[in-house]
Design a protein around this motif. Structure first.
Motif, PDB file in Angstrom:
ATOM      1  N   PHE A 217      37.843  39.445  42.823  1.00 46.44           N
ATOM      2  CA  PHE A 217      38.152  38.015  42.871  1.00 46.44           C
ATOM      3  C   PHE A 217      37.600  37.387  44.146  1.00 46.44           C
ATOM      4  N   MET A 218      37.659  38.119  45.256  1.00 44.67           N
ATOM      5  CA  MET A 218      37.106  37.595  46.506  1.00 44.67           C
ATOM      6  C   MET A 218      35.599  37.369  46.376  1.00 44.67           C
ATOM      7  N   CYS A 219      34.917  38.278  45.691  1.00 43.80           N
ATOM      8  CA  CYS A 219      33.475  38.087  45.453  1.00 43.80           C
ATOM      9  C   CYS A 219      33.241  36.861  44.581  1.00 43.80           C
ATOM     10  N   PHE A 220      34.050  36.705  43.539  1.00 40.54           N
ATOM     11  CA  PHE A 220      33.963  35.524  42.676  1.00 40.54           C
ATOM     12  C   PHE A 220      34.195  34.259  43.482  1.00 40.54           C
ATOM     13  N   ASP A 221      35.183  34.278  44.359  1.00 42.18           N
ATOM     14  CA  ASP A 221      35.490  33.113  45.189  1.00 42.18           C
ATOM     15  C   ASP A 221      34.358  32.820  46.172  1.00 42.18           C
ATOM     16  N   SER A 222      33.562  33.850  46.481  1.00 45.05           N
ATOM     17  CA  SER A 222      32.419  33.680  47.387  1.00 45.05           C
ATOM     18  C   SER A 222      31.133  33.356  46.632  1.00 45.05           C
ATOM     19  N   ASN A 223      31.241  33.116  45.318  1.00 51.18           N
ATOM     20  CA  ASN A 223      30.086  32.822  44.461  1.00 51.18           C
ATOM     21  C   ASN A 223      29.114  33.994  44.358  1.00 51.18           C
ATOM     22  N   GLU A 224      29.612  35.203  44.541  1.00 51.06           N
ATOM     23  CA  GLU A 224      28.812  36.420  44.358  1.00 51.06           C
ATOM     24  C   GLU A 224      29.214  37.019  43.007  1.00 51.06           C
ATOM     25  N   ASN A 225      28.736  36.397  41.938  1.00 52.02           N
ATOM     26  CA  ASN A 225      29.299  36.675  40.623  1.00 52.02           C
ATOM     27  C   ASN A 225      28.884  38.005  40.026  1.00 52.02           C
ATOM     28  N   GLY A 226      27.657  38.454  40.283  1.00 47.87           N
ATOM     29  CA  GLY A 226      27.260  39.759  39.779  1.00 47.87           C
ATOM     30  C   GLY A 226      28.061  40.872  40.429  1.00 47.87           C
ATOM     31  N   LEU A 227      28.270  40.768  41.737  1.00 41.37           N
ATOM     32  CA  LEU A 227      29.060  41.771  42.452  1.00 41.37           C
ATOM     33  C   LEU A 227      30.514  41.712  42.012  1.00 41.37           C
ATOM     34  N   ALA A 228      31.039  40.507  41.817  1.00 39.00           N
ATOM     35  CA  ALA A 228      32.409  40.358  41.324  1.00 39.00           C
ATOM     36  C   ALA A 228      32.565  41.069  39.983  1.00 39.00           C
ATOM     37  N   GLN A 229      31.577  40.895  39.115  1.00 38.49           N
ATOM     38  CA  GLN A 229      31.643  41.527  37.804  1.00 38.49           C
ATOM     39  C   GLN A 229      31.682  43.050  37.919  1.00 38.49           C
ATOM     40  N   ARG A 230      30.915  43.596  38.853  1.00 36.77           N
ATOM     41  CA  ARG A 230      30.926  45.051  39.034  1.00 36.77           C
ATOM     42  C   ARG A 230      32.299  45.543  39.490  1.00 36.77           C
ATOM     43  N   TYR A 231      32.926  44.824  40.412  1.00 34.40           N
ATOM     44  CA  TYR A 231      34.274  45.212  40.846  1.00 34.40           C
ATOM     45  C   TYR A 231      35.273  45.070  39.703  1.00 34.40           C
ATOM     46  N   TYR A 232      35.172  43.990  38.941  1.00 31.83           N
ATOM     47  CA  TYR A 232      36.077  43.803  37.813  1.00 31.83           C
ATOM     48  C   TYR A 232      35.928  44.932  36.798  1.00 31.83           C
ATOM     49  N   ARG A 233      34.679  45.291  36.480  1.00 31.80           N
ATOM     50  CA  ARG A 233      34.473  46.365  35.514  1.00 31.80           C
ATOM     51  C   ARG A 233      34.992  47.700  36.045  1.00 31.80           C
ATOM     52  N   THR A 234      34.863  47.922  37.342  1.00 31.98           N
ATOM     53  CA  THR A 234      35.403  49.140  37.940  1.00 31.98           C
ATOM     54  C   THR A 234      36.919  49.138  37.862  1.00 31.98           C
ATOM     55  N   ALA A 235      37.537  47.986  38.152  1.00 35.57           N
ATOM     56  CA  ALA A 235      38.998  47.869  38.034  1.00 35.57           C
ATOM     57  C   ALA A 235      39.435  48.113  36.591  1.00 35.57           C
ATOM     58  N   LEU A 236      38.640  47.650  35.637  1.00 33.45           N
ATOM     59  CA  LEU A 236      38.956  47.875  34.229  1.00 33.45           C
ATOM     60  C   LEU A 236      38.914  49.365  33.897  1.00 33.45           C
ATOM     61  N   ASP A 237      37.911  50.065  34.433  1.00 32.67           N
ATOM     62  CA  ASP A 237      37.820  51.510  34.215  1.00 32.67           C
ATOM     63  C   ASP A 237      39.032  52.234  34.801  1.00 32.67           C
ATOM     64  N   LEU A 238      39.502  51.783  35.960  1.00 34.68           N
ATOM     65  CA  LEU A 238      40.669  52.405  36.580  1.00 34.68           C
ATOM     66  C   LEU A 238      41.933  52.133  35.771  1.00 34.68           C
ATOM     67  N   ALA A 239      42.030  50.943  35.189  1.00 38.25           N
ATOM     68  CA  ALA A 239      43.177  50.638  34.335  1.00 38.25           C
ATOM     69  C   ALA A 239      43.193  51.529  33.106  1.00 38.25           C
ATOM     70  N   VAL A 240      42.006  51.824  32.571  1.00 38.48           N
ATOM     71  CA  VAL A 240      41.903  52.762  31.448  1.00 38.48           C
ATOM     72  C   VAL A 240      42.325  54.153  31.892  1.00 38.48           C
TER      73      VAL A 240
END
Length: 442
Positions: A217-240
């Motif tokens: 979310f911090m990356c998203f808030d910084s307008n670094e959207n590709g990096l934000a997406q990578r962190y989000y997808r990693t968080a999704l993998d951890l939730a799985v």
């Protein structure tokens, strides 16, 4: 492909899309803007690429991404004759969530590594996800005590996550992101491999998921959207990995918010609906409201008025049923409800209704959520300008400037730039001129 040789692979791919040279250039410029790159390519640049010139930095990945979106399948760098000179891959992931998080955070901490990661390409096909984490189980909240009766490390980690989340709300993403990433790298990840009990490991894994989500979310808030997406997808993998359906739903909701923000409404709605399904029957009323609100916003973005209103009402009803302290991640309150109502009303062209809703949002936002208040003030000033209330808009904009220097947020900076652009043509009016002068001094 040898330097200077004609790029027939890219030419063939361009022919398959039925794009002109200018069409490809415009698509690359738009995709670049999603990740903070200000590109000004035109048909001449495309002609150079087809003649064998290699675009700089992240542009080859952007070309592959826009072709992927156009053709509906993943297009690799090799297919367009722009593979990495070192023989590397497209860097699209596919590794275990824990390994990916460790590699990503360590590279992100390095200034040189971050300079590359900051312009990671945002990938639409990375938004295709499973409907649930698979091994989902009902997760109970508990306090795990060690043998001495003191708080265990996972509980301490959860407390620290709350501190970072609170600082993010009040000061923006730029204030604590490096410290949060360092804490995850040097403290949390090493302990994940040494947890003594299954409960301790599960709780620590959940905390790592929350922290990865927060960095995203911090990356998203910084307008670094590709990096934000990578962190989000990693968080999704951890939730799985932890089998936690509520955390899974919350991460999906953030992916949907980002996709909606970038204008990918269809994909955003799919993610929001999947999140709602994953959390159904398990999420607290606070989180249920959080999930319904995103579905409502996505429907409004796509012009589905009745569906938007229905889910917004569901969010309101869930919030009415909420009791006790809200969760740190996946929470919702009356200020957010009113802010989203304003967004829906704006999309419905009800500017007066949106202004009323934004005033309500500002009354309900806690003083500690400074960034959200700033975004609401900026939206209010814009809506007031929409109906010609220049003096009121400038008064609202000055309230925005009161807290602007204290928040480090790319989205807030973008809001500031938008206000300047809208008021600059009106600088002949004393109110507009005062705002522009004060803004320039900041």
């Amino acid at each position: 492909m040898p330097p200077g040789a004609r790029n027939d692979r890219l030419r063939a791919m361009l022919r398959a899309t039925a794009w002109t040279f200018g069409g490809l250039a415009r698509a690359v410029n738009i995709a670049g803007a999603e990740v903070g790159l200000r590109l000004r390519y035109d048909r001449t640049a495309v002609a150079h690429w087809l003649s064998g010139a290699r675009p700089q930095d992240q542009v080859p990945a952007l070309i592959a991404e826009v072709l992927t979106r156009r053709l509906g399948r993943r297009v690799t760098l090799s297919e367009i004759g722009l593979y990495h000179a070192d023989g590397g891959t497209d860097g699209s992931g596919g590794v275990d969530g824990m390994v990916d998080l460790a590699e990503l955070t360590r590279a992100d901490l390095d200034p040189a590594g971050h300079a590359v990661l900051a312009h990671t390409v945002y990938q639409l096909d990375a938004l295709v996800v499973a409907a649930s984490p698979g091994t989902a189980r009902r997760v109970r909240l508990h306090r795990d005590l060690d043998r001495t009766g003191s708080l265990s490390q996972p509980t301490i980690t959860q407390h620290i996550a709350e501190v970072f989340a609170a600082a993010n709300h009040q000061f923006g993403s730029g204030a604590t992101r490096t410290a949060l990433t360092a804490y995850l790298v040097h403290d949390v990840l090493p302990r994940l491999g040494t947890s003594e009990t299954e409960i301790a490991h599960r709780d620590l894994l959940g905390a790592a998921t929350d922290l990865a989500l927060l960095i995203g979310f911090m990356c998203f808030d910084s307008n670094e959207n590709g990096l934000a997406q990578r962190y989000y997808r990693t968080a999704l993998d951890l939730a799985v990995l932890s089998g936690d359906p509520v955390r899974y739903a919350v991460v999906l909701r953030h992916l949907s918010q980002q996709a909606c923000h970038l204008g990918h409404g269809v994909q955003a709605l799919g993610l929001a609906l999947t999140a709602l399904t994953a959390g159904s029957g398990l999420a607290t009323p606070h989180t249920s409201a959080f999930l319904h609100a995103q579905v409502a916003l996505c429907h409004a973005t796509l012009g589905h008025h009745e569906d938007a209103v229905a889910h917004h009402c569901s969010a309101r009803d869930s919030l009415r049923d909420a009791i006790g302290p809200p969760p740190t991640f996946g929470s919702y309150h009356q200020g957010e409800l009113a802010y989203h109502a304003a967004s829906i009303l704006t999309l419905d062209c009800d500017t007066n209704g949106a202004i009323t809703a934004l005033h309500t949002a500002l009354r309900h936002y806690p003083a500690t959520e400074r960034r959200s208040r700033l975004l609401a003030l900026a939206a209010l000033a814009e809506r007031q300008l929409d109906i010609g209330l220049l003096v009121h808009a400038c008064s609202t904009a000055h309230r925005f400037l009161d807290d602007y220097p204290h928040v480090f947020s790319g989205r807030v900076t973008t809001a500031m730039d938008t206000l300047r652009k809208r008021l600059r043509p009106l600088r002949g009016h004393p109110s507009a001129r005062r705002f522009l002068l004060r803004g320039a001094s900041l």
